[in-house]
Design an enzyme around this catalytic site. Structure first.
Site, PDB file in Angstrom:
ATOM      1  N   ARG A  40      25.662 -33.087 -10.279  1.00  0.00           N
ATOM      2  CA  ARG A  40      24.401 -33.335 -10.983  1.00  0.00           C
ATOM      3  C   ARG A  40      24.644 -33.565 -12.480  1.00  0.00           C
ATOM      4  O   ARG A  40      23.937 -34.316 -13.116  1.00  0.00           O
ATOM      5  CB  ARG A  40      23.483 -32.112 -10.779  1.00  0.00           C
ATOM      6  CG  ARG A  40      22.009 -32.378 -10.951  1.00  0.00           C
ATOM      7  CD  ARG A  40      21.203 -31.075 -10.884  1.00  0.00           C
ATOM      8  NE  ARG A  40      21.600 -30.197  -9.812  1.00  0.00           N
ATOM      9  CZ  ARG A  40      21.049 -30.185  -8.588  1.00  0.00           C
ATOM     10  NH1 ARG A  40      20.078 -31.012  -8.297  1.00  0.00           N
ATOM     11  NH2 ARG A  40      21.478 -29.340  -7.674  1.00  0.00           N
ATOM     12  N   TYR A  41      25.614 -32.845 -13.033  1.00  0.00           N
ATOM     13  CA  TYR A  41      25.905 -32.934 -14.466  1.00  0.00           C
ATOM     14  C   TYR A  41      27.330 -33.465 -14.625  1.00  0.00           C
ATOM     15  O   TYR A  41      28.213 -33.155 -13.821  1.00  0.00           O
ATOM     16  CB  TYR A  41      25.799 -31.546 -15.115  1.00  0.00           C
ATOM     17  CG  TYR A  41      24.501 -30.840 -14.821  1.00  0.00           C
ATOM     18  CD1 TYR A  41      23.336 -31.166 -15.509  1.00  0.00           C
ATOM     19  CD2 TYR A  41      24.442 -29.855 -13.834  1.00  0.00           C
ATOM     20  CE1 TYR A  41      22.142 -30.517 -15.229  1.00  0.00           C
ATOM     21  CE2 TYR A  41      23.254 -29.202 -13.545  1.00  0.00           C
ATOM     22  CZ  TYR A  41      22.105 -29.535 -14.244  1.00  0.00           C
ATOM     23  OH  TYR A  41      20.927 -28.902 -13.964  1.00  0.00           O
ATOM     24  N   ARG A  98      30.583 -30.937 -14.644  1.00  0.00           N
ATOM     25  CA  ARG A  98      30.766 -29.863 -13.652  1.00  0.00           C
ATOM     26  C   ARG A  98      30.322 -30.330 -12.278  1.00  0.00           C
ATOM     27  O   ARG A  98      29.445 -31.197 -12.153  1.00  0.00           O
ATOM     28  CB  ARG A  98      30.037 -28.579 -14.063  1.00  0.00           C
ATOM     29  CG  ARG A  98      28.548 -28.589 -13.948  1.00  0.00           C
ATOM     30  CD  ARG A  98      27.920 -27.778 -15.057  1.00  0.00           C
ATOM     31  NE  ARG A  98      27.661 -28.633 -16.190  1.00  0.00           N
ATOM     32  CZ  ARG A  98      26.521 -28.643 -16.902  1.00  0.00           C
ATOM     33  NH1 ARG A  98      25.566 -27.790 -16.645  1.00  0.00           N
ATOM     34  NH2 ARG A  98      26.330 -29.469 -17.882  1.00  0.00           N
ATOM     35  N   CYS A 133      26.061 -15.902   4.265  1.00  0.00           N
ATOM     36  CA  CYS A 133      25.868 -14.913   3.200  1.00  0.00           C
ATOM     37  C   CYS A 133      25.947 -13.526   3.835  1.00  0.00           C
ATOM     38  O   CYS A 133      25.746 -13.380   5.043  1.00  0.00           O
ATOM     39  CB  CYS A 133      24.493 -15.058   2.561  1.00  0.00           C
ATOM     40  SG  CYS A 133      24.183 -16.685   1.881  1.00  0.00           S
ATOM     41  N   CYS A 145      18.247 -13.790   1.594  1.00  0.00           N
ATOM     42  CA  CYS A 145      17.137 -13.477   0.695  1.00  0.00           C
ATOM     43  C   CYS A 145      15.931 -14.298   1.126  1.00  0.00           C
ATOM     44  O   CYS A 145      16.059 -15.491   1.417  1.00  0.00           O
ATOM     45  CB  CYS A 145      17.536 -13.825  -0.740  1.00  0.00           C
ATOM     46  SG  CYS A 145      19.163 -13.143  -1.164  1.00  0.00           S
ATOM     47  N   CYS A 166      15.292 -17.633  -0.872  1.00  0.00           N
ATOM     48  CA  CYS A 166      16.462 -18.479  -1.161  1.00  0.00           C
ATOM     49  C   CYS A 166      16.090 -19.961  -1.244  1.00  0.00           C
ATOM     50  O   CYS A 166      15.432 -20.489  -0.360  1.00  0.00           O
ATOM     51  CB  CYS A 166      17.502 -18.281  -0.070  1.00  0.00           C
ATOM     52  SG  CYS A 166      18.929 -19.372  -0.276  1.00  0.00           S
ATOM     53  N   ARG A 185      18.093 -22.336  -0.855  1.00  0.00           N
ATOM     54  CA  ARG A 185      18.831 -23.078   0.179  1.00  0.00           C
ATOM     55  C   ARG A 185      18.564 -22.482   1.567  1.00  0.00           C
ATOM     56  O   ARG A 185      19.403 -22.543   2.453  1.00  0.00           O
ATOM     57  CB  ARG A 185      20.334 -23.063  -0.119  1.00  0.00           C
ATOM     58  CG  ARG A 185      20.694 -23.775  -1.393  1.00  0.00           C
ATOM     59  CD  ARG A 185      22.141 -24.276  -1.404  1.00  0.00           C
ATOM     60  NE  ARG A 185      22.404 -24.963  -2.649  1.00  0.00           N
ATOM     61  CZ  ARG A 185      23.181 -24.496  -3.632  1.00  0.00           C
ATOM     62  NH1 ARG A 185      23.814 -23.354  -3.476  1.00  0.00           N
ATOM     63  NH2 ARG A 185      23.344 -25.184  -4.740  1.00  0.00           N
ATOM     64  N   ASP A 245      12.029 -21.360  -7.155  1.00  0.00           N
ATOM     65  CA  ASP A 245      12.018 -22.749  -6.690  1.00  0.00           C
ATOM     66  C   ASP A 245      10.966 -22.942  -5.597  1.00  0.00           C
ATOM     67  O   ASP A 245      10.545 -21.988  -4.946  1.00  0.00           O
ATOM     68  CB  ASP A 245      13.406 -23.124  -6.145  1.00  0.00           C
ATOM     69  CG  ASP A 245      14.436 -23.158  -7.254  1.00  0.00           C
ATOM     70  OD1 ASP A 245      14.176 -23.808  -8.277  1.00  0.00           O
ATOM     71  OD2 ASP A 245      15.501 -22.508  -7.100  1.00  0.00           O
ATOM     72  N   ASP A 266      14.610 -25.354 -12.417  1.00  0.00           N
ATOM     73  CA  ASP A 266      15.295 -26.498 -11.825  1.00  0.00           C
ATOM     74  C   ASP A 266      14.201 -27.490 -11.459  1.00  0.00           C
ATOM     75  O   ASP A 266      13.403 -27.232 -10.549  1.00  0.00           O
ATOM     76  CB  ASP A 266      16.054 -26.065 -10.561  1.00  0.00           C
ATOM     77  CG  ASP A 266      17.537 -26.084 -10.783  1.00  0.00           C
ATOM     78  OD1 ASP A 266      18.060 -27.162 -11.120  1.00  0.00           O
ATOM     79  OD2 ASP A 266      18.165 -25.029 -10.609  1.00  0.00           O
ATOM     80  N   LYS A 314      18.310 -28.683 -14.608  1.00  0.00           N
ATOM     81  CA  LYS A 314      17.809 -27.366 -15.003  1.00  0.00           C
ATOM     82  C   LYS A 314      17.544 -27.368 -16.510  1.00  0.00           C
ATOM     83  O   LYS A 314      18.384 -27.826 -17.277  1.00  0.00           O
ATOM     84  CB  LYS A 314      18.902 -26.344 -14.668  1.00  0.00           C
ATOM     85  CG  LYS A 314      18.470 -24.914 -14.730  1.00  0.00           C
ATOM     86  CD  LYS A 314      19.642 -23.965 -14.527  1.00  0.00           C
ATOM     87  CE  LYS A 314      20.242 -24.010 -13.150  1.00  0.00           C
ATOM     88  NZ  LYS A 314      21.548 -24.671 -13.144  1.00  0.00           N
TER      89      LYS A 314
HETATM   90  S1  SF4 Z   1      20.000 -16.488  -2.554  1.00  0.00           S
HETATM   91 FE1  SF4 Z   1      20.460 -17.685  -0.696  1.00  0.00          FE
HETATM   92  S2  SF4 Z   1      22.592 -18.281  -0.941  1.00  0.00           S
HETATM   93 FE2  SF4 Z   1      22.244 -16.569  -2.351  1.00  0.00          FE
HETATM   94  S3  SF4 Z   1      22.802 -14.714  -1.178  1.00  0.00           S
HETATM   95 FE3  SF4 Z   1      20.590 -15.016  -0.948  1.00  0.00          FE
HETATM   96  S4  SF4 Z   1      20.409 -16.195   0.972  1.00  0.00           S
HETATM   97 FE4  SF4 Z   1      22.538 -16.411   0.296  1.00  0.00          FE
END
Ligand code: SF4
Length: 360
Positions: free
Chosen positions: A94-95, A98, A107, A111, A114, A116, A277, A314, A321
């Protein structure tokens, strides 16, 4: 279950009921969410949850909620546009200087907010050897890439042997100077952050290694989590923090202040406070930007610069971002500036610069 909590990671609705984290009457609701999104609460995280408190800020981060199946029309499975900036599998560029390499899709914990969440989960696996080799070729061919951000999922889920091999491969690229790992592991499973892991991450001797720790509530910075960070830092890893501003978790100044102080005490520099997000089914966990700005203003009154993160958004659609305030300076129509002092009172400031020597 022992009084200290479960002995293994909780992954199913039945596990959550047995651990006393959801009532039996909610089992059907959790089943419906589990069919769509992954669930995992490690023993370290499950132990932190106050049983019987429906508003517990740790539970809100990890225990599924029926509102996850309610989708706001603006929400997007790829809320920050990773796919739009992905030249190769597992690579996001994206940048200019980096590149992001998504090494795994698993994971230790999942979460509920999340960004993603549509991509991560236990069945998703790791980047194949061929795709990782292609990612290395991509970086090798672009001398402007100065930093590799290793992410996922949680890349520290890889074994120490795989981490060492990954570090070694990246360290062999001369123009790559910074290796930055994004993880929740010191909080989610501090016992897995071993000296062997620290040695693996610091194997590329002439590279600077950063670990960005994701934590959102001061209770997550337990004695064990702090010790895990110490194992990394004492081996030469620099650490920064990432947190997400979450309704009912850390959307009050006292909690955010305690979280930022806990980071600094752990030698983790507060780096980003992310605005939530637009991930599907997360509206109940988001605040407004105005609320976030008010909290940042209060933090600035309470904390030194060392303990202040940057509040960032973002921009959806892969636009990148940016810091989102609050702002302290405004141009005056007649020239000069109004600068708000820590109490919010506007103070006038005039630029005073020497005449440009080259024009004389
Ligand atoms: S935010 Fe998403 S990628 Fe990060 S630990 Fe939690 S579930 Fe996994």
């Amino acid at each position: 279950m022992s009084p200290r909590g479960p002995a293994r990671t909780l992954k199913s609705p039945d596990d959550l009921v047995a651990a006393g984290l959801v009532a039996l009457s909610r089992r059907g609701e959790i089943e419906r969410i589990a069919a769509r999104y992954a669930i995992a609460l490690t023993p370290a995280v499950a132990r932190l949850i106050a049983r019987g408190d429906p508003a517990d800020p740790i539970a809100r981060q990890y225990v599924p909620d029926a509102r996850e199946l309610v989708r706001d029309p603006a929400e997007d499975p790829d809320p920050i546009g990773d796919e739009l900036k992905s030249p190769l599998p597992g690579v996001v560029h994206r940048y200019r200087d980096r590149v992001l390499i998504k090494l795994v899709s698993v994971c230790a914990v999942y979460c509920r907010f999340c960004f993603r969440r549509e991509m991560v989960g236990p069945g998703a696996g790791a980047l194949s050897e061929a795709d990782f080799a292609a990612a290395l070729d991509y970086v090798r061919a672009r001398p402007e890439i100065w930093e590799a951000v290793l992410t996922g999922g949680d890349p520290l889920m890889l074994s120490a042997r795989r981490l060492a091999a990954t570090t070694q491969a990246l360290a062999a690229i001369p123009h790559l100077k910074i290796l930055r790992w994004h993880t929740r592991l010191p909080v989610a499973a501090p016992e897995r952050v071993t000296n062997a892991m620290a040695a693996a991450l610091t194997r590329g001797r002439d590279k600077t290694v950063y670990v960005a720790l994701h934590a959102n509530h001061p209770r997550e910075l337990t004695r064990e989590a702090r010790a895990a960070c110490r194992r990394l830092i004492d081996r030469g890893v620099a650490m920064v923090s990432q947190s997400v501003l979450l309704k009912g978790v850390n959307d009050d100044a006292d909690t955010l202040e305690a979280l930022m102080r806990a980071f600094v005490e752990t030698r983790v520099k507060p780096y980003y406070l992310h605005h939530g997000d637009l991930a599907p089914g997360t509206a109940h966990l988001r605040t407004s930007i105005a609320e976030g700005q008010a909290l940042m203003g209060e933090l600035r009154r309470r904390l030194s610069g060392l303990a202040l993160p940057t509040y960032v958004l973002d921009i959806p659609g892969a636009h990148g971002k940016v810091p989102i305030g609050p702002t302290y300076i405004a141009a005056r129509p007649e020239g000069g500036w109004d600068v708000a002092d820590p109490e919010g009172i506007a103070r006038r400031y005039e630029d005073r610069v020497a005449a440009d020597e080259s024009r004389r």
